[in-house]
Structures are given as structure tokens and as C-alpha cells.
Design a protein around this motif. Structure first.
Motif, PDB file in Angstrom:
ATOM      1  N   ARG A 336       0.694  -6.944   7.418  1.00 29.38           N
ATOM      2  CA  ARG A 336       0.614  -5.485   7.290  1.00 29.38           C
ATOM      3  C   ARG A 336      -0.843  -5.044   7.132  1.00 29.38           C
ATOM      4  NH1 ARG A 336       5.375  -2.508   8.140  1.00 29.38           N
ATOM      5  NH2 ARG A 336       6.975  -4.104   8.221  1.00 29.38           N
ATOM      6  N   GLY A 337      -1.604  -5.813   6.363  1.00 29.32           N
ATOM      7  CA  GLY A 337      -3.014  -5.475   6.198  1.00 29.32           C
ATOM      8  C   GLY A 337      -3.790  -5.624   7.483  1.00 29.32           C
ATOM      9  N   CYS A 338      -3.453  -6.652   8.267  1.00 23.94           N
ATOM     10  CA  CYS A 338      -4.091  -6.857   9.570  1.00 23.94           C
ATOM     11  C   CYS A 338      -3.819  -5.673  10.481  1.00 23.94           C
ATOM     12  CB  CYS A 338      -3.577  -8.152  10.192  1.00 23.94           C
ATOM     13  SG  CYS A 338      -4.088  -8.420  11.909  1.00 23.94           S
ATOM     14  N   ALA A 339      -2.569  -5.211  10.509  1.00 25.15           N
ATOM     15  CA  ALA A 339      -2.210  -4.065  11.357  1.00 25.15           C
ATOM     16  C   ALA A 339      -3.021  -2.838  10.976  1.00 25.15           C
ATOM     17  CB  ALA A 339      -0.709  -3.777  11.225  1.00 25.15           C
ATOM     18  N   THR A 340      -3.138  -2.581   9.686  1.00 28.05           N
ATOM     19  CA  THR A 340      -3.896  -1.425   9.213  1.00 28.05           C
ATOM     20  C   THR A 340      -5.376  -1.563   9.549  1.00 28.05           C
ATOM     21  OG1 THR A 340      -2.317  -1.008   7.424  1.00 28.05           O
ATOM     22  CG2 THR A 340      -4.537  -0.130   7.145  1.00 28.05           C
ATOM     23  N   ALA A 343      -5.867  -1.007  13.328  1.00 28.05           N
ATOM     24  CA  ALA A 343      -5.644   0.396  13.694  1.00 28.05           C
ATOM     25  C   ALA A 343      -6.793   1.270  13.202  1.00 28.05           C
ATOM     26  CB  ALA A 343      -4.322   0.889  13.117  1.00 28.05           C
ATOM     27  N   ASN A 344      -7.279   0.984  11.992  1.00 24.96           N
ATOM     28  CA  ASN A 344      -8.382   1.770  11.427  1.00 24.96           C
ATOM     29  C   ASN A 344      -9.655   1.639  12.248  1.00 24.96           C
ATOM     30  OD1 ASN A 344      -6.805   2.648   9.330  1.00 24.96           O
ATOM     31  ND2 ASN A 344      -7.736   1.328   7.785  1.00 24.96           N
ATOM     32  N   ASN A 345      -9.909   0.423  12.731  1.00 24.11           N
ATOM     33  CA  ASN A 345     -11.211   0.145  13.334  1.00 24.11           C
ATOM     34  C   ASN A 345     -11.206   0.087  14.857  1.00 24.11           C
ATOM     35  OD1 ASN A 345     -13.116  -0.567  10.935  1.00 24.11           O
ATOM     36  ND2 ASN A 345     -11.217  -1.621  10.467  1.00 24.11           N
ATOM     37  N   ALA A 346     -10.039  -0.129  15.450  1.00 18.49           N
ATOM     38  CA  ALA A 346      -9.996  -0.278  16.913  1.00 18.49           C
ATOM     39  C   ALA A 346      -8.917   0.571  17.576  1.00 18.49           C
ATOM     40  CB  ALA A 346      -9.787  -1.750  17.275  1.00 18.49           C
ATOM     41  N   GLY A 347      -8.056   1.195  16.790  1.00 20.12           N
ATOM     42  CA  GLY A 347      -7.019   2.046  17.360  1.00 20.12           C
ATOM     43  C   GLY A 347      -5.664   1.359  17.437  1.00 20.12           C
ATOM     44  N   MET A 364       3.128   1.448  14.642  1.00 22.50           N
ATOM     45  CA  MET A 364       2.957   2.640  13.810  1.00 22.50           C
ATOM     46  C   MET A 364       3.711   2.516  12.490  1.00 22.50           C
ATOM     47  SD  MET A 364       3.195   5.593  16.749  1.00 22.50           S
ATOM     48  CE  MET A 364       3.018   6.952  15.602  1.00 22.50           C
ATOM     49  N   ARG A 365       4.821   1.785  12.508  1.00 27.06           N
ATOM     50  CA  ARG A 365       5.574   1.586  11.275  1.00 27.06           C
ATOM     51  C   ARG A 365       4.858   0.622  10.334  1.00 27.06           C
ATOM     52  NH1 ARG A 365      11.485   2.625  12.459  1.00 27.06           N
ATOM     53  NH2 ARG A 365      12.014   1.172  10.814  1.00 27.06           N
ATOM     54  N   TYR A 366       4.011  -0.231  10.893  1.00 23.70           N
ATOM     55  CA  TYR A 366       3.267  -1.195  10.079  1.00 23.70           C
ATOM     56  C   TYR A 366       2.041  -0.569   9.416  1.00 23.70           C
ATOM     57  CZ  TYR A 366       5.540  -5.602  11.358  1.00 23.70           C
ATOM     58  OH  TYR A 366       6.419  -6.640  11.483  1.00 23.70           O
ATOM     59  N   VAL A 367       1.375   0.321  10.127  1.00 20.42           N
ATOM     60  CA  VAL A 367       0.051   0.786   9.720  1.00 20.42           C
ATOM     61  C   VAL A 367       0.138   1.678   8.498  1.00 20.42           C
ATOM     62  CG1 VAL A 367      -1.940   2.149  10.410  1.00 20.42           C
ATOM     63  CG2 VAL A 367      -0.885   0.561  12.025  1.00 20.42           C
ATOM     64  N   LYS A 368      -0.730   1.427   7.527  1.00 16.70           N
ATOM     65  CA  LYS A 368      -0.844   2.243   6.335  1.00 16.70           C
ATOM     66  C   LYS A 368      -2.269   2.771   6.238  1.00 16.70           C
ATOM     67  CE  LYS A 368       3.324   1.168   5.467  1.00 16.70           C
ATOM     68  NZ  LYS A 368       4.395   2.153   5.663  1.00 16.70           N
ATOM     69  N   SER A 369      -2.414   4.001   5.800  1.00 19.88           N
ATOM     70  CA  SER A 369      -3.730   4.636   5.743  1.00 19.88           C
ATOM     71  C   SER A 369      -4.533   4.147   4.539  1.00 19.88           C
ATOM     72  CB  SER A 369      -3.584   6.153   5.666  1.00 19.88           C
ATOM     73  OG  SER A 369      -2.959   6.657   6.797  1.00 19.88           O
ATOM     74  N   GLU A 370      -5.784   3.750   4.780  1.00 20.87           N
ATOM     75  CA  GLU A 370      -6.696   3.385   3.706  1.00 20.87           C
ATOM     76  C   GLU A 370      -7.623   4.562   3.468  1.00 20.87           C
ATOM     77  OE1 GLU A 370      -8.357  -0.399   3.147  1.00 20.87           O
ATOM     78  OE2 GLU A 370      -7.282  -1.284   4.825  1.00 20.87           O
ATOM     79  N   SER A 371      -7.517   5.176   2.307  1.00 24.81           N
ATOM     80  CA  SER A 371      -8.249   6.407   2.052  1.00 24.81           C
ATOM     81  C   SER A 371      -9.755   6.207   2.078  1.00 24.81           C
ATOM     82  CB  SER A 371      -7.834   6.992   0.696  1.00 24.81           C
ATOM     83  OG  SER A 371      -8.064   6.067  -0.342  1.00 24.81           O
ATOM     84  N   SER A 372     -10.211   5.008   1.736  1.00 25.25           N
ATOM     85  CA  SER A 372     -11.652   4.783   1.700  1.00 25.25           C
ATOM     86  C   SER A 372     -12.268   4.857   3.084  1.00 25.25           C
ATOM     87  CB  SER A 372     -11.946   3.409   1.073  1.00 25.25           C
ATOM     88  OG  SER A 372     -11.365   2.381   1.857  1.00 25.25           O
TER      89      SER A 372
END
Length: 382
Positions: A336-340, A343-347, A364-372
């Protein structure tokens, strides 16, 4: 109309999110001011009274944060549906909004249940401050499944993945047995530890065991798992034949790729390539690997599985500053962390290919938003 808010409340969120400010630009400027006042009153009530109004107990900051962004999304939907600005939200509109999430969004049933809770808080505020009596509940709640939270919300953040790799380096590193700077007491402690790790008497631990402990097995396994989000079953199946280190890639054949009929070509970081090159050289020295192409096996010669990987993860976590909090951090949380991270860095498209998903909806169901890293994007996704 509404209770006068307390002016000195320090709210944990902006009064209005950027996506809602953007949506409000289609209306007259005074509408934005009206919505700001509306939201300030609501958020203040949540923070100071919302949990138990008669006691004056407010919700925790995390609950206020979650409710804020869920309600922001609900109002964007409402303005689009109504074709006009309004703050009026009733039970019928709440039902329609949740129906839309169920039928038209990739959100899990657990995530939709959170939206329902947030709408209930909004209606509770209306009831408490305006004398309405919505007493709203979603009519199809009994059809929403209870899902495994470890697969829907528990994941490692990007910095935590780096901590896991550093811990893997530490986990496999020991000073030389004959290191002149090592005290007798330290050598004794390390011999006891290695005796437990290698399951042999302390008296038999010697220089060869200390050298063996300097292994690239765990760093290579951890790094490749972080890069690819390896499922436990894929760690167990991983083969030296998958590796194309000269091209910084892993090629998983279609007959060995979980949940897919085509081969996957996945990218490796330079860090993983370095660890894997060192491990392959070391691996050739062990009798355990003489008759197998398995990239890693346990000390008993068995393929890795969820149980053995979770035990390894527990050992790594003991060497980090990662605090699980209310998360159940299993090996799957790395995926799950890998997916996020991807997605955060490459889309999302790159994340889908790297995670070996057939459909973007799954990613999309895997990705979680990192506020930082993604505060503004996270606001859009809420």
C-alpha cells in the motif's frame, strides 16, 4: 440562525479547501463569504460541541479534519447537481450523494461508511442549531460490506519505507568477530543474539557466524519489496531469473505473475540493484541455494510467506522510529505504501504498472494521500 462561534478556536483545517474556493468562483463573490461563515460555524461546533453538545465536548482534531474534507466534497457535488450555490443539505440529498459514491466512484465500502458518518455530523449540527429533525441514516447501509481495514487504510508512509530499508541494513550488519574496538561484553551479547538467530549453542558461535551475519539478503528483499510492492506470495515465488539488473528492472513471467496473464516489467531503484548484485554474489556461497532458483528462502529453505515476512517486519520495526499508532502494519502495508509513493511521485498510470494492476480503478483504491507531499492534491481527492 446558527449559534455564534467562539472566536478563539484553533481549527486544525482551513475554513474552505482550495477545490471549494475554485468551485465557488462560478458564483457571486458574496457567496464565497457566505460559505466561509457557514463553514466556520460548522467546524467550530464540531471542535467544541459536536461529540456531545449538551456536555460541550468537541471531536478530536483528526475527526474534524476528516469531516471537513468529506463535507467539502459533498458540497461540490451539491452545487454541481443543483446548478447553483446553496448550503441547504437535507436527507434526500444525502441519500443521492451516497448513491453517487456507491455507483460512480472507486471508493471502498469502508470509505463510503466514513462519508455517511460525516454527513450524519452535518445533519446533527443542523438539528442542534436550527431546530430541524433530520435524524438521517443511509437507507442502504446494510448492503455495505465490512472490509479488512488492513487492506484499505493501513500503509507505510514514504519516509517509513526508507526507515525499513535502513533497518534491514542494520539487521544484517555486525562488526568483525576480531574487531579490536569490540569489548568482551559486547562480543558476548552479540554471540547470544546470533545463537538465537542461527539456532545453535552460544559456545559454537565464532568468526564465521559473524561474517555470515553481514548479509545482503534482508536489504535486497526489503528494497525490492518497497520498489515493487511485492505481495507475500510474490516474495515466495521470486526467482533469480526475474532479474534484469543491467536494465534496472524485474520481469515477472506471465505464468508466475499473480492475478495476471501477461508478464510484468517493473522498475528497480539503483539502491535495489546494488543490494541485489551483492546478494546474488553472497547467495552463491550458500548450500541452501544450490538446487533452487528462488531469490530468497528462509533459514529452513522454505519459500517466504505472510507469517515469515511479518516476523521479519516486526524485527525491522524494532530498529526504526516508526510508530504504528492504530495501524496494523503487516507486510501488505508495504505494498500500500509503494502504491502511494508511486502515485505521489509518478502518477496513477505508473503506479498501476509498477503494482501490476490490470485496472486503474484498483490502483486508486490502494493509494492514500500523504499530506506532507500532496496537501493540495489530497484536498482534490477528498
Amino acid at each position: 440562525m446558527f449559534d455564534k462561534p467562539q472566536d478563539d478556536v484553533d481549527l486544525p483545517v482551513p475554513i474552505v479547501s482550495e477545490p471549494n474556493y475554485d468551485a465557488l468562483e462560478q458564483f457571486a463573490p458574496l457567496k464565497t463569504e457566505d460559505y466561509e461563515s457557514f463553514k466556520r460555524d460548522f467546524l467550530t461546533w464540531l471542535a467544541t460541541k459536536g461529540k456531545r453538545p449538551f456536555r460541550g465536548d468537541g471531536y478530536a482534531d483528526t475527526t474534524v479534519h476528516t469531516t471537513h474534507y468529506k463535507i467539502e466534497m459533498a458540497y461540490r457535488w451539491l452545487w454541481e447537481q443543483e446548478g447553483k450555490y446553496t448550503t441547504s443539505f437535507d436527507g434526500e440529498k444525502g441519500e443521492a450523494f451516497i448513491d453517487t459514491l456507491v455507483t460512480e466512484s472507486p471508493k471502498t465500502d469502508n470509505e463510503i461508511k466514513i462519508f455517511i458518518k460525516c454527513l450524519k455530523r452535518l445533519f446533527k449540527w443542523f438539528d442542534n442549531t436550527t431546530g430541524t429533525n433530520y435524524d438521517w441514516s443511509y437507507s442502504k447501509s446494510d448492503q455495505l460490506r465490512s472490509e479488512d481495514n488492513s487492506k484499505s487504510i493501513h500503509y507505510f508512509r514514504q519516509w517509513e519505507l526508507g526507515e525499513l530499508y535502513d533497518a534491514a541494513l542494520d539487521f544484517g550488519s555486525f562488526k568483525s568477530y576480531r574487531n579490536k574496538g569490540m569489548s568482551d561484553k559486547e562480543r558476548k551479547r552479540l554471540k547470544i543474539y546470533l545463537a538465537q538467530r542461527f539456532e545453535k549453542p552460544k559456545e559454537e558461535i565464532g568468526a564465521a557466524d559473524f561474517e555470515k551475519a553481514n548479509s545482503w539478503k534482508f536489504p535486497s528483499l526489503t528494497s525490492m519489496s518497497i520498489d515493487l510492492g511485492l505481495r507475500p506470495i510474490e516474495v515466495g515465488r521470486a526467482s533469480v531469473n526475474w532479474l534484469n539488473l543491467s536494465e534496472n528492472e524485474v520481469v515477472i513471467p506471465h505464468d508466475e505473475s499473480t492475478k495476471n496473464a501477461e508478464p510484468w516489467e517493473c522498475a528497480l531503484s539503483n539502491r535495489s540493484v546494488n543490494a541485489l548484485e551483492r546478494w546474488l554474489e553472497e547467495r552463491r556461497q550458500y548450500d541452501l541455494y544450490d538446487e533452487t532458483d528462488a531469490l530468497w528462502v528462509t533459514k529452513y529453505g522454505n519459500p517466504y510467506d505472510s507469517s515469515s515476512l511479518n516476523r521479519l517486519l516486526d524485527n525491522l520495526l524494532e530498529r526504526t522510529d516508526v510508530t504504528p499508532g492504530n495501524r496494523d502494519l503487516t507486510w501488505y502495508a508495504i505494498r500500500r505504501g509503494c502504491a502511494t509513493m508511486w502515485a505521489n511521485n509518478a502518477g496513477l498510470d505508473a503506479a498501476r504498472e509498477q503494482l501490476r494492476h490490470k485496472r486503474l480503478k484498483t490502483t486508486m483504491r490502494y493509494v492514500k494521500s500523504e499530506s506532507s507531499k500532496r496537501t493540495s492534491i489530497a484536498n482534490d481527492l477528498w
